[in-house]
Write a protein that holds these residues in place. Structure first.
Motif, mmCIF file in Angstrom:
data_model
loop_
_atom_site.group_PDB
_atom_site.id
_atom_site.type_symbol
_atom_site.label_atom_id
_atom_site.label_comp_id
_atom_site.label_asym_id
_atom_site.label_seq_id
_atom_site.Cartn_x
_atom_site.Cartn_y
_atom_site.Cartn_z
ATOM 1 N N LEU A 26 0.865 -1.094 0.138
ATOM 2 C CA LEU A 26 0.001 0.028 -0.022
ATOM 3 C C LEU A 26 1.050 1.221 0.162
ATOM 4 C CD1 LEU A 26 -2.980 1.204 0.450
ATOM 5 C CD2 LEU A 26 -2.520 1.342 2.867
ATOM 6 N N PHE A 27 0.623 2.061 -0.815
ATOM 7 C CA PHE A 27 1.326 3.321 -1.100
ATOM 8 C C PHE A 27 0.587 4.430 -0.821
ATOM 9 C CE2 PHE A 27 5.426 1.569 -2.535
ATOM 10 C CZ PHE A 27 4.899 0.306 -3.530
ATOM 11 N N ILE A 28 1.153 5.338 0.154
ATOM 12 C CA ILE A 28 0.343 6.452 0.444
ATOM 13 C C ILE A 28 1.111 7.869 0.123
ATOM 14 C CG2 ILE A 28 -0.741 7.969 2.147
ATOM 15 C CD1 ILE A 28 -0.651 5.665 4.007
ATOM 16 N N ARG A 29 0.542 8.656 -0.978
ATOM 17 C CA ARG A 29 1.483 9.920 -1.674
ATOM 18 C C ARG A 29 0.994 11.044 -0.646
ATOM 19 N NH1 ARG A 29 -0.461 7.268 -5.886
ATOM 20 N NH2 ARG A 29 -2.356 8.477 -6.195
ATOM 21 N N ASP A 30 2.029 11.850 -0.723
ATOM 22 C CA ASP A 30 1.654 13.236 0.067
ATOM 23 C C ASP A 30 0.849 12.839 1.316
ATOM 24 O OD1 ASP A 30 -0.475 15.962 -0.301
ATOM 25 O OD2 ASP A 30 1.283 15.860 0.670
ATOM 26 N N SER A 31 1.673 12.163 2.330
ATOM 27 C CA SER A 31 0.959 11.812 3.677
ATOM 28 C C SER A 31 0.831 13.117 4.427
ATOM 29 C CB SER A 31 2.061 10.605 4.241
ATOM 30 O OG SER A 31 3.428 11.223 4.274
ATOM 31 N N GLN A 32 -0.120 12.741 5.425
ATOM 32 C CA GLN A 32 -0.696 13.899 6.083
ATOM 33 C C GLN A 32 -0.865 13.262 7.589
ATOM 34 O OE1 GLN A 32 -1.583 16.822 4.939
ATOM 35 N NE2 GLN A 32 -0.660 15.759 2.922
ATOM 36 N N PRO A 33 -0.801 14.166 8.497
ATOM 37 C CA PRO A 33 -0.678 13.660 9.733
ATOM 38 C C PRO A 33 -2.034 12.818 10.340
ATOM 39 C CG PRO A 33 0.198 16.039 9.917
ATOM 40 C CD PRO A 33 -0.349 15.572 8.632
ATOM 41 N N SER A 34 -3.150 13.045 9.514
ATOM 42 C CA SER A 34 -4.279 12.485 9.711
ATOM 43 C C SER A 34 -4.305 10.967 9.364
ATOM 44 C CB SER A 34 -5.314 12.993 9.056
ATOM 45 O OG SER A 34 -5.131 13.179 7.761
ATOM 46 N N ASP A 35 -3.154 10.770 8.507
ATOM 47 C CA ASP A 35 -2.904 9.184 8.099
ATOM 48 C C ASP A 35 -2.100 8.387 9.186
ATOM 49 O OD1 ASP A 35 -1.793 10.424 4.667
ATOM 50 O OD2 ASP A 35 -3.589 9.737 5.444
ATOM 51 N N SER A 36 -1.869 9.155 10.088
ATOM 52 C CA SER A 36 -1.198 8.431 11.536
ATOM 53 C C SER A 36 -2.169 7.452 12.077
ATOM 54 C CB SER A 36 -0.826 9.362 12.515
ATOM 55 O OG SER A 36 0.303 10.263 11.999
ATOM 56 N N ALA A 37 -2.012 6.154 11.837
ATOM 57 C CA ALA A 37 -2.850 5.174 12.281
ATOM 58 C C ALA A 37 -2.170 3.903 12.019
ATOM 59 C CB ALA A 37 -4.209 5.006 11.337
ATOM 60 N N THR A 38 -2.660 2.628 12.637
ATOM 61 C CA THR A 38 -2.261 1.619 12.359
ATOM 62 C C THR A 38 -2.950 0.841 10.867
ATOM 63 O OG1 THR A 38 -1.816 1.159 14.619
ATOM 64 C CG2 THR A 38 -2.017 -1.015 13.219
ATOM 65 N N TYR A 39 -1.894 0.320 9.783
ATOM 66 C CA TYR A 39 -2.513 -0.234 8.745
ATOM 67 C C TYR A 39 -2.311 -1.786 8.689
ATOM 68 C CZ TYR A 39 -2.629 4.551 7.460
ATOM 69 O OH TYR A 39 -3.163 5.956 7.265
ATOM 70 N N LEU A 40 -3.634 -2.512 8.369
ATOM 71 C CA LEU A 40 -3.773 -3.632 8.399
ATOM 72 C C LEU A 40 -3.768 -4.407 7.126
ATOM 73 C CD1 LEU A 40 -6.188 -3.582 11.413
ATOM 74 C CD2 LEU A 40 -4.201 -5.161 11.629
ATOM 75 N N CYS A 41 -3.032 -5.381 6.777
ATOM 76 C CA CYS A 41 -3.406 -5.875 5.602
ATOM 77 C C CYS A 41 -4.274 -7.079 5.776
ATOM 78 C CB CYS A 41 -2.152 -6.453 4.760
ATOM 79 S SG CYS A 41 -1.250 -7.632 5.642
ATOM 80 N N ALA A 42 -5.216 -7.568 4.965
ATOM 81 C CA ALA A 42 -6.060 -8.796 5.127
ATOM 82 C C ALA A 42 -6.246 -9.596 3.875
ATOM 83 C CB ALA A 42 -7.250 -8.072 5.941
ATOM 84 N N MET A 43 -6.357 -10.700 3.879
ATOM 85 C CA MET A 43 -6.507 -11.516 2.605
ATOM 86 C C MET A 43 -7.345 -12.791 2.809
ATOM 87 S SD MET A 43 -2.591 -12.229 2.271
ATOM 88 C CE MET A 43 -2.066 -10.548 2.613
ATOM 89 N N THR A 44 -8.026 -13.252 1.823
ATOM 90 C CA THR A 44 -8.747 -14.417 1.917
ATOM 91 C C THR A 44 -8.853 -15.067 0.500
ATOM 92 O OG1 THR A 44 -10.954 -15.232 2.473
ATOM 93 C CG2 THR A 44 -10.846 -13.368 1.389
ATOM 94 N N ASN A 45 -9.455 -16.375 0.536
ATOM 95 C CA ASN A 45 -9.411 -17.093 -0.778
ATOM 96 C C ASN A 45 -10.788 -17.186 -1.508
ATOM 97 O OD1 ASN A 45 -10.756 -18.520 1.320
ATOM 98 N ND2 ASN A 45 -9.576 -20.350 0.934
ATOM 99 N N THR A 46 -10.972 -17.700 -2.382
ATOM 100 C CA THR A 46 -12.136 -17.726 -3.173
ATOM 101 C C THR A 46 -13.312 -18.635 -2.478
ATOM 102 O OG1 THR A 46 -11.105 -17.759 -5.398
ATOM 103 C CG2 THR A 46 -13.290 -18.520 -5.298
ATOM 104 N N GLY A 47 -14.327 -18.060 -2.186
ATOM 105 C CA GLY A 47 -15.246 -18.844 -1.374
ATOM 106 C C GLY A 47 -15.350 -18.426 0.026
ATOM 107 N N PHE A 48 -14.149 -17.595 0.381
ATOM 108 C CA PHE A 48 -14.302 -16.787 1.508
ATOM 109 C C PHE A 48 -14.581 -17.949 2.849
ATOM 110 C CE2 PHE A 48 -16.367 -14.183 4.912
ATOM 111 C CZ PHE A 48 -15.103 -13.505 5.108
ATOM 112 N N GLN A 49 -13.565 -18.376 3.295
ATOM 113 C CA GLN A 49 -13.575 -18.994 4.607
ATOM 114 C C GLN A 49 -13.421 -17.957 5.720
ATOM 115 O OE1 GLN A 49 -14.324 -22.339 4.685
ATOM 116 N NE2 GLN A 49 -14.836 -21.988 2.501
ATOM 117 N N LYS A 50 -12.466 -17.315 5.643
ATOM 118 C CA LYS A 50 -12.214 -16.152 6.631
ATOM 119 C C LYS A 50 -11.236 -15.150 6.240
ATOM 120 C CE LYS A 50 -8.335 -18.919 9.008
ATOM 121 N NZ LYS A 50 -7.844 -19.615 10.211
ATOM 122 N N LEU A 51 -11.212 -14.095 6.930
ATOM 123 C CA LEU A 51 -10.157 -12.987 6.525
ATOM 124 C C LEU A 51 -8.871 -13.322 7.369
ATOM 125 C CD1 LEU A 51 -11.864 -9.644 6.195
ATOM 126 C CD2 LEU A 51 -10.756 -10.742 4.418
#
Lengths: 113, 111
Positions: B74-99
């Motif tokens: 994930l790229f964030i351009r022109d970052s701002q103080p309001s972007d300060s946070a925790t960034y979580l990636c998540a993924m799942t498979n086809t048929g969605f068993q769970k994130l």
């Protein structure tokens, strides 16, 4: 449109007690998932409900259970609380299962003493 | 070994910087990839959602998926103080068993 709501926002319990947490999904969303978030383990999947039926379950002991009502609202219950159950419990809703755009509520912060 | 690995940070950058956040994963069955932003004492907020490999752009945010390397960014351009946070990636498979989530990267953008 109102988001996912969870109640209560904060809870303090003692070991051995049980607790029930509530989640109201976004209007029109019929799938509800629950997650446990801790600093060490991050977000971990608990279970997912659709049409009042549990579709998927994560690797948590049987002390963790849930249910879904006909209006899609969901509750989760934790019995015989342990110190390690202290966590942020998050509920997420989506239109239907398999719709991967899940929207989270603010969570319930559970502290077990 | 966890299914999804993510550097916890914190990652500190000055305002206006380009931020790069990354996750690696081991399960080749994952087809759907998401980035969530979580502010303190709030639930995660869905930022970006992509299917399979490729790029997706939304304003200052760009998500990239390289399935051959099992690597997402994930790229964030022109970052701002309001972007300060925790960034979580998540993924799942086809048929969605769970994130399946990464543990999150804490980002701090200073004015």
């Amino acid at each position: 449109k109102a988001g996912v709501t969870q109640t209560p926002r904060y809870l303090i319990k003692t070991r051995g007690q049980q607790v029930t947490l509530s989640c109201s999904p976004i209007s029109g969303h019929r799938s509800v998932s629950w997650y446990q978030q801790t600093p060490g383990q991050g977000l971990q999947f608990l279970f997912e409900y659709f049409s009042e039926t549990q579709r998927n379950k994560g690797n948590f002991p049987g002390r963790f259970s849930g249910r879904q009502f006909s209006n899609s609202r969901s509750e989760m219950n934790v019995s015989t609380l342990e110190l390690g159950d202290s966590a942020l419990y998050l509920c997420a809703s989506s239109l239907v299962p398999g719709n991967n755009e899940q929207f989270f509520g603010p969570g319930t912060r559970l502290t077990v003493l | 070994q966890k299914e999804v690995e993510q550097d916890p940070g914190p990652l500190s950058v000055p305002e206006g910087a380009i931020v790069s956040l990354n996750c690696t994963y081991s399960n080749s069955a994952f087809q759907y990839f998401m980035w969530y932003r979580q502010y303190s004492r709030k639930g995660p907020e869905l930022l970006m959602y992509t299917y399979s490999s490729g790029n997706k752009e939304d304003g200052r945010f760009t998500a990239q998926v390289d399935k051959s390397s099992k690597y997402i960014s994930l790229f964030i351009r022109d970052s701002q103080p309001s972007d300060s946070a925790t960034y979580l990636c998540a993924m799942t498979n086809t048929g969605f068993q769970k994130l399946v989530f990464g543990t999150g990267t804490r980002l701090l953008v200073s004015p």
